[in-house]
Design a protein around this motif. Structure first.
Motif, short mmCIF file in Angstrom:
data_model
loop_
_atom_site.label_atom_id
_atom_site.label_comp_id
_atom_site.label_asym_id
_atom_site.label_seq_id
_atom_site.Cartn_x
_atom_site.Cartn_y
_atom_site.Cartn_z
N VAL A 92 11.33 -32.09 98.01
CA VAL A 92 12.34 -31.39 97.38
C VAL A 92 11.71 -30.82 96.09
N ALA A 93 11.66 -29.37 96.16
CA ALA A 93 11.06 -28.24 95.15
C ALA A 93 12.07 -28.58 94.08
N TYR A 94 13.38 -28.44 94.27
CA TYR A 94 14.13 -28.13 93.17
C TYR A 94 15.59 -28.53 93.78
N LEU A 95 16.68 -28.73 92.78
CA LEU A 95 17.84 -29.03 93.05
C LEU A 95 18.72 -27.76 92.69
N SER A 96 20.00 -27.71 93.15
CA SER A 96 20.90 -26.78 92.76
C SER A 96 22.26 -27.11 92.58
N ARG A 97 23.11 -26.52 92.01
CA ARG A 97 24.70 -26.97 91.94
C ARG A 97 25.29 -25.66 91.32
N VAL A 98 26.73 -25.48 91.65
CA VAL A 98 27.49 -24.56 91.12
C VAL A 98 27.87 -24.97 89.90
N THR A 99 28.11 -24.24 88.80
CA THR A 99 28.46 -24.62 87.35
C THR A 99 29.84 -24.84 87.60
N PRO A 100 30.71 -25.28 86.37
CA PRO A 100 32.16 -25.62 86.61
C PRO A 100 32.86 -24.21 86.58
N GLU A 101 32.28 -23.29 85.90
CA GLU A 101 32.73 -22.05 85.84
C GLU A 101 32.62 -21.15 87.22
#
Length: 168
Positions: A92-101
């Motif tokens: 896994v090179a990096y993780l991502s997620r959506v911000t609350p906004e």
């Protein structure tokens, strides 16, 4: 003064613009039902990888899920999996997620689309943030450091000879 001169005088603006464009293209092409490289599950639905343990392990699920979401009582985020082509190891090179906004905006856009108030072709920018496994600070997509994180993927051994891996 032309666009090129403005961008040369303000490189942060150029980087932020690139991140937004890359994020939007990724979202449209890979993320929310596009024809991207994500594999299809048993139903043929596009999938991507997620992790609940900071990238130590990952699992495939629907591309249409907005991460973070809860799985097995833990927060699941997108795991961007790559293969080191020199030693054939996935990581896994990096993780991502959506911000609350970003979640709020995406949910509002979905409600508007369901009511027929917007075209299915109308694009929406999803506010994302990123980090490497093992780090604790999330970097907003409009931060110039995000370009380096996403664009300069290296294996745990330091090799740049890598390629993305998608669910089958």
């Amino acid at each position: 003064m032309g666009l090129r001169e403005n961008l040369n005088k303000n490189p942060a603006l150029a980087v932020a613009g690139m991140v937004v464009v890359v994020g939007l293209v990724g979202w449209l092409f890979f993320g929310r039902g596009g024809a991207g490289a994500g594999g299809g599950g048993a139903s043929g639905e596009p999938q991507q990888f997620y992790t609940i343990d900071d990238g130590k392990t990952w699992f495939a699920d629907s591309y249409h899920k907005l991460a973070p979401f809860e799985k097995d009582g833990k927060e699941a985020v997108v795991a961007h999996v790559y293969r080191d082509l020199d030693n054939k190891q996935d990581f896994v090179a990096y993780l991502s997620r959506v911000t609350p906004e970003g979640r709020k905006a995406a949910e509002e856009r979905a409600r508007r689309a369901a009511r027929g108030e917007i075209s299915s072709l109308e694009s929406g920018v999803i506010l994302m943030e990123y980090r490497r496994p093992g780090e604790t600070t999330w970097i907003k997509a409009n931060d110039p450091r995000a370009v380096a994180l996403i664009g300069e993927v290296k294996s745990p051994r330091g090799s740049s000879n890598v390629e993305p891996v998608f669910p089958k």
